[in-house]
Scaffold this motif. Structure first.
Motif, mmCIF file in Angstrom:
data_model
loop_
_atom_site.group_PDB
_atom_site.id
_atom_site.type_symbol
_atom_site.label_atom_id
_atom_site.label_comp_id
_atom_site.label_asym_id
_atom_site.label_seq_id
_atom_site.Cartn_x
_atom_site.Cartn_y
_atom_site.Cartn_z
ATOM 1 N N TYR A 188 -5.173 17.636 5.580
ATOM 2 C CA TYR A 188 -4.912 16.799 6.763
ATOM 3 C C TYR A 188 -3.658 17.282 7.495
ATOM 4 N N GLN A 200 -8.299 13.268 10.541
ATOM 5 C CA GLN A 200 -8.113 11.992 9.846
ATOM 6 C C GLN A 200 -9.042 11.837 8.642
ATOM 7 N N THR A 258 1.641 9.082 5.616
ATOM 8 C CA THR A 258 1.282 7.758 6.140
ATOM 9 C C THR A 258 2.475 6.837 6.357
ATOM 10 N N SER A 276 -8.386 9.993 4.826
ATOM 11 C CA SER A 276 -9.203 8.906 4.256
ATOM 12 C C SER A 276 -9.812 9.331 2.924
#
Length: 625
Positions: free
Chosen positions: A233, A239, A286, A243
């Protein structure tokens, strides 16, 4: 990410070449990271090793890697893809019937080639890596669905259905990571294409699985799947990979850590350390504070409650006791190499968030005591375990017939010895490790040359090369073990120093030829077991000293890694002396870093554990006043 980084200590001085405490402004965000890192490692190509023990280890590793023929490495991948291969198969964990086959050949080997190219400029290994990438892409194309492995896809069916299988995702991770390293470190675009296809296969395989099924899948060791997907990523910005990375969060392991509970007893160590590295990387991607909490608590708990004097963790690959109980955990199978490799990786993340000396104190402990003594200069192979139990010796891998998990992490570790010596922020260099090396920071127009034979030499000398004055800070780590020390700049002693376990910050501007001489006198100190202070090892500065005995016969040097579990451990050596003062019973000997027991019933020689190759040795001893 509020709270992830400790506040900066106050500035205590600002004059030229003055001394001030520690932190400075955070660097600009990089890649896909949303957390502002407080320090970053220099690219490996900016650092080069000088002659010395680390350079010798790196050279032995590169020499070994070059003995591995690509056709032999590719053999089981080609067979699995339906291609013919007449190559001689590799042995043990890469044998055509081993369920872990491909982990080294298509994974660790690629990472090691990429790291060696970045760390030393070795073009031959880059070419070997490029050839492997090209041939593995052919195998992947033959599968037609993005899958790439040296074992059939049906083994993932076994994993999904709860049928016994070794560790398919563990191996898959190694192959993905090897390709991603070839892309990020060696510029191979095809490798990125291959790893993206592999990730697509993983997504298609995991998508139909509900939470319950996925939880069962995660009971089987899966390496750093979360980390490699987070890294994918970071380089693509897609994205879907983030995930997918989070599907590899094992809640039953993470939840207690997030709540600051040590429920590690009974867990297989190297199944779980890579999961914490994934949490660290996901925090950076994140900003989710829970991930920071998991990584921070885990590191502090394990290094303070579950680590031997070497910094190593694990016994028979597991955490087998409650925290702080280690005196019963001495065997020939202590401190698995993979675990230490991964603890070093994790430590780098924490240092990037908050550049505190204690992280690099631990890193140095592992590097000088655990890693450095675990490569055989003759073959370039490494060990699986570093025994700290009584009277064992080190067992090294056979060049073409071992390929243990630790052979793979060893090949990587000794290809990346330049990666933590220096970190930087926007306007300063952290000198973390005292290793003979050159640093080039072209963006700032400065080079540093570090000359030292540390730890034989008790200090280091840095010389600046710069076309014009450069106004940056040099931050020198003052280790936890340094009771005293001093620094000279251009021959002039500085009036101030820093406490042990902190960074001494020297302010610029720096001009061409400036010379910094750091003195770090070493002393003997005890490293007792947390649950039995009378059972202890002796350290000299950063070095664990071991009692050295006879050389093992040559047939015992290279064999199966568990060969000595059948041996009875020798009872601990006993010495009379003061518990808190090893100098009461051990004194310097004749040679550099040689010591001997004094005022005892028997004569015993002590040397740094890392200098022992094929002798039997003792690390922990009973000391009685």
């Amino acid at each position: 990410g509020a709270g992830a980084v400790l506040p900066a200590p106050p500035v205590t001085s600002s004059r030229k070449h003055g001394v001030w405490a520690s932190s400075s402004s955070a660097p600009a965000l990089v890649g896909g990271e949303v957390v502002a890192l407080q320090s970053r490692p220099f690219p490996m190509q900016n650092v080069r090793l000088h002659e010395g023990p680390l350079r010798a280890a790196a050279d032995a590793n590169r020499k070994y890697l070059k003995t591995l023929a690509p056709d032999r490495l590719l053999h089981t991948f080609r067979l699995t893809a339906g291609f013919p291969s007449s190559a001689e198969p590799l042995g043990e964990w890469e044998k055509p019937d081993c369920e872990l086959r491909g982990h080294f050949a298509g994974g660790h080997y690629l990472s090691a080639c990429a790291l060696a190219f970045a760390g030393s400029g070795d073009e031959e290994l880059k070419r070997n890596g490029d050839l492997m990438v090209s041939e593995l892409a052919r195998c992947q194309a033959q599968h037609k669905n993005g899958y790439l492995s040296a074992f059939p896809v049906e083994w993932f069916d076994r994993l999904r259905d709860g049928v016994n299988v070794w560790a398919p995702f563990y191996t898959y991770h190694k192959i993905m990571a090897g390709h991603l390293d070839m892309y990020t470190l060696a510029g191979n675009e095809q490798a990125l294409s291959t790893v993206e296809r592999m990730a697509s296969w993983v997504r298609n395989w995991t998508d139909p699985l509900g939470e319950q099924q996925m939880r069962r899948v995660l009971q089987v060791e899966y390496g750093g799947m979360g980390e490699v997907l987070a890294n994918l990523y970071a380089v693509t910005g897609k994205q879907e990979y983030l995930s997918l990375a989070r599907r590899f969060d094992k809640k039953g392991f993470f939840d207690p850590l997030a709540a600051h509970r040590d429920e590690l007893k009974g867990l297989h160590v190297n199944t779980h350390v890579p999961q914490v590295i994934a949490a660290a990387r996901l925090y950076e991607m994140t900003g989710d504070k829970r991930y920071w909490n998991i990584a921070d608590y885990f590191w502090n708990e394990v290094t303070s409650e579950r680590a031997y004097c070497t910094g190593g963790i694990s016994n028979f690959e597991f955490w087998r006791t409650d925290p702080g109980v280690l005196s019963s955990q001495l065997s020939g199978d202590t401190a698995e190499d993979c675990c230490e490799y991964n603890m070093m990786k994790l430590t780098r993340h924490l240092f990037a968030w908050s550049p505190q000396a204690r992280y690099m104190d631990y890193y140095e402990r592992l590097l000088l005591n655990h890693r450095l003594g675990t490569i055989d200069p003759e073959t370039g192979t490494t060990v699986y375990f570093l025994p700290v139990g009584g009277g064992y010796s080190k067992i090294f891998a056979r060049p073409f017939d071992s390929f243990w998990c630790c052979s793979g992490t060893g090949a990587e570790e000794f290809a990346k010895l330049t990666d933590s010596i220096y970190f930087h922020d926007d306007n300063s260099v952290y000198v973390n490790l005292y290793i003979a090396s050159d640093l080039n920071w072209p963006e700032m127009g400065i080079r540093l040359s570090q000359k030292t034979s540390f730890p034989e030499e008790q200090g280091s000398t840095l010389t600046v090369s710069a076309a014009k004055p450069v106004d940056i800070d040099l931050k020198l780590r003052i280790p936890y073990w340094a009771k005293s020390g001093s620094v000279k700049i251009n021959g002039r002693a500085m009036p101030a120093f820093a406490d042990a376990g902190s960074y001494l910050v020297l302010r610029g501007p720096w001009t061409n030829g400036d010379r910094i001489e750091l003195s770090l006198p070493m002393h003997l100190h005890a490293a007792p077991m947390p649950d039995n202070e009378g059972l202890q090892s002796v350290m000299y500065g950063p070095l664990v000293l071991a009692a050295r005995f006879e050389v093992e016969p040559r047939e015992k040097w290279y064999r199966h890694y568990q060969a000595q579990t059948k041996q009875e451990p020798s009872p601990s050596l006993q010495f009379k002396g003061k518990l808190d003062d090893p100098a009461s019973w051990i004194q310097p000997g004749h040679g550099s870093l040689e010591f001997r027991a004094v005022l005892q019933d028997r004569s015993v020689a002590f040397v740094p554990l890392s200098s022992i190759l094929h002798e039997r040795y003792f690390v922990y001893h009973e000391v009685r006043s």
